[in-house]
Design a protein around this motif. Structure first.
Motif, PDB file in Angstrom:
ATOM      1  N   CYS A 108     -19.205  16.451  16.859  1.00  0.00           N
ATOM      2  CA  CYS A 108     -20.162  17.224  15.848  1.00  0.00           C
ATOM      3  C   CYS A 108     -21.446  16.745  16.031  1.00  0.00           C
ATOM      4  O   CYS A 108     -22.441  17.634  15.906  1.00  0.00           O
ATOM      5  CB  CYS A 108     -19.728  17.261  14.470  1.00  0.00           C
ATOM      6  N   THR A 127     -24.419  19.415  17.043  1.00  0.00           N
ATOM      7  CA  THR A 127     -25.574  19.854  16.422  1.00  0.00           C
ATOM      8  C   THR A 127     -26.941  20.136  17.193  1.00  0.00           C
ATOM      9  O   THR A 127     -27.991  20.758  16.726  1.00  0.00           O
ATOM     10  CB  THR A 127     -25.755  18.937  15.222  1.00  0.00           C
ATOM     11  N   LYS A 136     -26.945  21.800  19.694  1.00  0.00           N
ATOM     12  CA  LYS A 136     -26.825  23.342  20.227  1.00  0.00           C
ATOM     13  C   LYS A 136     -26.644  24.273  19.112  1.00  0.00           C
ATOM     14  O   LYS A 136     -26.830  25.395  19.432  1.00  0.00           O
ATOM     15  CB  LYS A 136     -25.837  23.500  21.507  1.00  0.00           C
ATOM     16  N   LEU A 137     -25.872  23.964  18.181  1.00  0.00           N
ATOM     17  CA  LEU A 137     -25.489  24.943  17.031  1.00  0.00           C
ATOM     18  C   LEU A 137     -25.964  24.532  15.771  1.00  0.00           C
ATOM     19  O   LEU A 137     -26.555  23.323  15.496  1.00  0.00           O
ATOM     20  CB  LEU A 137     -23.943  24.804  16.923  1.00  0.00           C
ATOM     21  N   SER A 138     -26.226  25.541  15.013  1.00  0.00           N
ATOM     22  CA  SER A 138     -26.691  25.584  13.516  1.00  0.00           C
ATOM     23  C   SER A 138     -25.849  24.987  12.571  1.00  0.00           C
ATOM     24  O   SER A 138     -24.679  24.823  12.802  1.00  0.00           O
ATOM     25  CB  SER A 138     -27.170  26.941  12.974  1.00  0.00           C
ATOM     26  N   ASP A 139     -26.223  24.720  11.286  1.00  0.00           N
ATOM     27  CA  ASP A 139     -25.241  24.007  10.592  1.00  0.00           C
ATOM     28  C   ASP A 139     -24.126  25.085  10.010  1.00  0.00           C
ATOM     29  O   ASP A 139     -22.982  24.782  10.016  1.00  0.00           O
ATOM     30  CB  ASP A 139     -25.866  23.613   9.229  1.00  0.00           C
ATOM     31  N   ASP A 140     -24.570  26.228   9.882  1.00  0.00           N
ATOM     32  CA  ASP A 140     -23.592  27.466   9.680  1.00  0.00           C
ATOM     33  C   ASP A 140     -22.670  27.612  10.884  1.00  0.00           C
ATOM     34  O   ASP A 140     -21.497  27.763  10.583  1.00  0.00           O
ATOM     35  CB  ASP A 140     -24.529  28.600   9.223  1.00  0.00           C
ATOM     36  N   GLN A 141     -23.139  27.518  12.246  1.00  0.00           N
ATOM     37  CA  GLN A 141     -22.306  27.618  13.182  1.00  0.00           C
ATOM     38  C   GLN A 141     -21.241  26.499  13.181  1.00  0.00           C
ATOM     39  O   GLN A 141     -20.127  26.777  13.638  1.00  0.00           O
ATOM     40  CB  GLN A 141     -23.202  27.766  14.645  1.00  0.00           C
ATOM     41  N   MET A 142     -21.669  25.336  12.896  1.00  0.00           N
ATOM     42  CA  MET A 142     -20.843  24.039  13.132  1.00  0.00           C
ATOM     43  C   MET A 142     -19.786  24.454  11.923  1.00  0.00           C
ATOM     44  O   MET A 142     -18.517  23.890  12.343  1.00  0.00           O
ATOM     45  CB  MET A 142     -21.656  22.842  12.579  1.00  0.00           C
ATOM     46  N   ARG A 165     -18.640  27.023  10.471  1.00  0.00           N
ATOM     47  CA  ARG A 165     -17.611  28.154  10.927  1.00  0.00           C
ATOM     48  C   ARG A 165     -16.794  27.784  12.225  1.00  0.00           C
ATOM     49  O   ARG A 165     -15.498  28.277  12.073  1.00  0.00           O
ATOM     50  CB  ARG A 165     -18.467  29.540  11.578  1.00  0.00           C
ATOM     51  N   LEU A 166     -17.378  27.022  13.009  1.00  0.00           N
ATOM     52  CA  LEU A 166     -16.500  26.348  14.264  1.00  0.00           C
ATOM     53  C   LEU A 166     -15.491  25.516  13.412  1.00  0.00           C
ATOM     54  O   LEU A 166     -14.431  25.811  13.999  1.00  0.00           O
ATOM     55  CB  LEU A 166     -17.391  25.646  15.032  1.00  0.00           C
ATOM     56  N   ARG A 202     -19.664  31.654   2.478  1.00  0.00           N
ATOM     57  CA  ARG A 202     -20.174  32.873   2.632  1.00  0.00           C
ATOM     58  C   ARG A 202     -20.962  33.044   1.234  1.00  0.00           C
ATOM     59  O   ARG A 202     -22.123  33.487   1.555  1.00  0.00           O
ATOM     60  CB  ARG A 202     -19.097  33.898   2.720  1.00  0.00           C
TER      61      ARG A 202
END
Length: 148
Positions: free
Chosen positions: A29, A33, A35-41, A43-44, A139
């Motif tokens: 992770c 981080t 490449k991805l936003s916190d929310d994307q992390m 959700r992943l 959400r």
């Protein structure tokens, strides 16, 4: 062990891999981080948890159940998103840690009661309930903090 016929020593080894999955996932992770936003992390993490739960539900080969435990650990790796601001991050992490400790204390005995009185085969569904609850709470968090 009780529902999939996995030998107790094998099950114990893979239960420890759940925690190794969390540790390895946290390391991965750190790179994601970039490449991805916190929310994307987050959700992943939910998606990996879902795949792990699905693997636990698959009939047949024990390897699916054992891999499912590792994937559930990996899915637990993403950490606190930045929805709360830098000034609140320490307090939020404290709440997150205390909640994790309470969960570690309460959730296994709660499932033990369910397993003893109903069936241990409920384990994937037990995990699924909490995955859905976490997704709904995330959400709601995103909605409430979108304007901050």
């Amino acid at each position: 062990t009780l529902t999939k016929g996995v030998a107790p020593d094998t099950a114990a080894s893979f239960a420890s891999l759940f925690y190794i999955g969390i540790t390895v996932g946290r390391g991965v992770c750190g790179f994601l981080t970039l490449k991805l936003s916190d929310d994307q992390m987050i959700r992943l993490g939910f998606a990996v948890l879902g795949v792990g739960i699905a693997a636990l539900l698959l009939p047949g080969a024990q390897v699916f159940a054992l891999a499912g435990l590792v994937l559930v650990g990996l899915g637990c790796a993403p950490s606190t998103p930045a929805h709360f601001g830098v000034q609140n991050s320490q307090a939020v992490i404290g709440i997150q840690m205390s909640s994790a400790y309470v969960g570690n204390l309460a959730m296994p005995p709660l499932f033990g009661v369910l397993a003893n009185n109903i069936t241990p085969a409920l384990f994937p569904f037990y995990l699924l309930v909490f995955l859905v609850l976490m997704a709904l709470m995330h959400r709601q968090l995103v909605r409430k903090t979108a304007h901050i």
